[in-house]
Design a protein around this motif. Structure first.
Motif, PDB file in Angstrom:
ATOM      1  N   GLN A  13     -20.739   3.184  14.336  1.00 55.86           N
ATOM      2  CA  GLN A  13     -20.154   2.521  15.500  1.00 55.86           C
ATOM      3  C   GLN A  13     -19.900   1.030  15.274  1.00 55.86           C
ATOM      4  O   GLN A  13     -19.152   0.409  16.011  1.00 55.86           O
ATOM      5  N   ALA A  14     -20.527   0.457  14.251  1.00 59.10           N
ATOM      6  CA  ALA A  14     -20.332  -0.964  13.946  1.00 59.10           C
ATOM      7  C   ALA A  14     -19.094  -1.210  13.082  1.00 59.10           C
ATOM      8  O   ALA A  14     -18.687  -2.360  12.908  1.00 59.10           O
ATOM      9  N   VAL A  15     -18.471  -0.159  12.570  1.00 60.84           N
ATOM     10  CA  VAL A  15     -17.364  -0.325  11.630  1.00 60.84           C
ATOM     11  C   VAL A  15     -16.054  -0.728  12.310  1.00 60.84           C
ATOM     12  O   VAL A  15     -15.397  -1.669  11.856  1.00 60.84           O
ATOM     13  N   PRO A  16     -15.626  -0.092  13.416  1.00 61.06           N
ATOM     14  CA  PRO A  16     -14.391  -0.549  14.064  1.00 61.06           C
ATOM     15  C   PRO A  16     -14.543  -1.994  14.527  1.00 61.06           C
ATOM     16  O   PRO A  16     -15.550  -2.370  15.124  1.00 61.06           O
ATOM     17  N   GLY A  23       0.849  -1.188   0.000  1.00 60.22           N
ATOM     18  CA  GLY A  23       0.000   0.000   0.000  1.00 60.22           C
ATOM     19  C   GLY A  23       0.883   1.236   0.000  1.00 60.22           C
ATOM     20  O   GLY A  23       1.867   1.289   0.739  1.00 60.22           O
ATOM     21  N   MET A  24       0.556   2.199  -0.831  1.00 61.20           N
ATOM     22  CA  MET A  24       1.305   3.454  -0.896  1.00 61.20           C
ATOM     23  C   MET A  24       0.379   4.578  -0.473  1.00 61.20           C
ATOM     24  O   MET A  24      -0.664   4.796  -1.099  1.00 61.20           O
ATOM     25  N   GLY A  25       0.715   5.255   0.613  1.00 61.86           N
ATOM     26  CA  GLY A  25      -0.171   6.282   1.155  1.00 61.86           C
ATOM     27  C   GLY A  25      -1.542   5.679   1.437  1.00 61.86           C
ATOM     28  O   GLY A  25      -2.575   6.298   1.190  1.00 61.86           O
ATOM     29  N   ALA A  26      -1.531   4.455   1.939  1.00 65.77           N
ATOM     30  CA  ALA A  26      -2.752   3.654   2.076  1.00 65.77           C
ATOM     31  C   ALA A  26      -3.752   4.257   3.059  1.00 65.77           C
ATOM     32  O   ALA A  26      -3.375   4.740   4.120  1.00 65.77           O
ATOM     33  N   GLY A  27      -5.011   4.171   2.700  1.00 67.36           N
ATOM     34  CA  GLY A  27      -6.098   4.660   3.559  1.00 67.36           C
ATOM     35  C   GLY A  27      -6.525   3.615   4.579  1.00 67.36           C
ATOM     36  O   GLY A  27      -7.719   3.382   4.742  1.00 67.36           O
ATOM     37  N   VAL A  28      -5.554   3.008   5.259  1.00 67.67           N
ATOM     38  CA  VAL A  28      -5.851   1.909   6.186  1.00 67.67           C
ATOM     39  C   VAL A  28      -6.740   2.327   7.349  1.00 67.67           C
ATOM     40  O   VAL A  28      -7.405   1.488   7.948  1.00 67.67           O
ATOM     41  N   TRP A  29      -6.792   3.619   7.645  1.00 67.70           N
ATOM     42  CA  TRP A  29      -7.625   4.086   8.760  1.00 67.70           C
ATOM     43  C   TRP A  29      -8.944   4.697   8.294  1.00 67.70           C
ATOM     44  O   TRP A  29      -9.675   5.281   9.084  1.00 67.70           O
ATOM     45  N   LEU A  30      -9.276   4.543   7.013  1.00 70.52           N
ATOM     46  CA  LEU A  30     -10.552   5.085   6.530  1.00 70.52           C
ATOM     47  C   LEU A  30     -11.751   4.575   7.323  1.00 70.52           C
ATOM     48  O   LEU A  30     -12.622   5.367   7.683  1.00 70.52           O
ATOM     49  N   PRO A  31     -11.834   3.277   7.635  1.00 67.95           N
ATOM     50  CA  PRO A  31     -12.987   2.825   8.429  1.00 67.95           C
ATOM     51  C   PRO A  31     -13.068   3.504   9.796  1.00 67.95           C
ATOM     52  O   PRO A  31     -14.153   3.855  10.258  1.00 67.95           O
ATOM     53  N   ILE A  32     -11.926   3.723  10.426  1.00 64.63           N
ATOM     54  CA  ILE A  32     -11.895   4.345  11.754  1.00 64.63           C
ATOM     55  C   ILE A  32     -12.257   5.824  11.658  1.00 64.63           C
ATOM     56  O   ILE A  32     -13.010   6.351  12.478  1.00 64.63           O
ATOM     57  N   LYS A  33     -11.727   6.508  10.645  1.00 60.41           N
ATOM     58  CA  LYS A  33     -12.073   7.923  10.442  1.00 60.41           C
ATOM     59  C   LYS A  33     -13.563   8.075  10.140  1.00 60.41           C
ATOM     60  O   LYS A  33     -14.207   8.998  10.623  1.00 60.41           O
ATOM     61  N   TYR A  34     -14.087   7.158   9.352  1.00 62.00           N
ATOM     62  CA  TYR A  34     -15.517   7.189   9.048  1.00 62.00           C
ATOM     63  C   TYR A  34     -16.326   6.971  10.323  1.00 62.00           C
ATOM     64  O   TYR A  34     -17.278   7.697  10.599  1.00 62.00           O
ATOM     65  N   ALA A  35     -15.937   5.985  11.115  1.00 64.68           N
ATOM     66  CA  ALA A  35     -16.670   5.670  12.344  1.00 64.68           C
ATOM     67  C   ALA A  35     -16.687   6.845  13.309  1.00 64.68           C
ATOM     68  O   ALA A  35     -17.700   7.105  13.966  1.00 64.68           O
TER      69      ALA A  35
END
Length: 150
Positions: A67-70, A30-42
């Motif tokens: 709240q169900a995403v994390p 992953g390059m500049g990966a959005g790995v925390w997108l689910p957490i930011k969305y939550a």
């Protein structure tokens, strides 16, 4: 023989897919990966940052119950925890991120968290932002990394 890679949201997809289906991949990047997108969305950060279109797209993917995403199937760290708990052999993994990338801190945190699980998660960084200049620098380095282990 399969390898998966992506940049930004595609980087999230590459890392997430490799963690959820490790038997299908020899390596992932992953390059500049959005790995925390689910957490930011939550947390609602995708609203607070004025990213209404992104937020709507994430809602259509992750669902409207923030709240169900994390800890759900969309969470990259949860995918790593599940794979480790199941004793799965994970593919070689690499994250590339520029120190000027807006996702740098989140990527460093994810790197630290996934390594704390005992997952080998290699890291490359350079002084770059979240743009084509960074990807142009990282792509040849990624291919060199792939050749290191065959």
């Amino acid at each position: 023989d399969n390898f998966i890679a992506g940049v930004s949201m595609g980087g999230y997809g590459a890392i997430h897919t490799a963690l959820r289906h490790p038997e299908k991949y020899a390596a992932a990047c992953g390059m500049g990966a959005g790995v925390w997108l689910p957490i930011k969305y939550a947390s609602g950060e995708t609203i607070d940052e004025g990213l209404a279109t992104l937020d709507a797209n994430l809602a259509s993917t992750f669902g409207t119950d923030r709240q169900a995403v994390p800890g759900s199937r969309y969470d990259c760290l949860q995918a790593a925890k599940d794979a480790v708990a199941a004793g799965k052999n994970l593919p070689r993994m690499l994250s590339c991120c520029g120190t000027l990338d807006f996702s740098y801190n989140e990527n460093v945190q994810f790197r630290n968290d996934i390594r704390a699980l005992g997952v080998s998660y290699e890291w490359m960084e350079t002084e770059a932002a979240h743009d084509d200049m960074a990807w142009n620098e990282f792509i040849p380095r990624m291919f060199a990394w792939l050749k290191q282990e065959g």
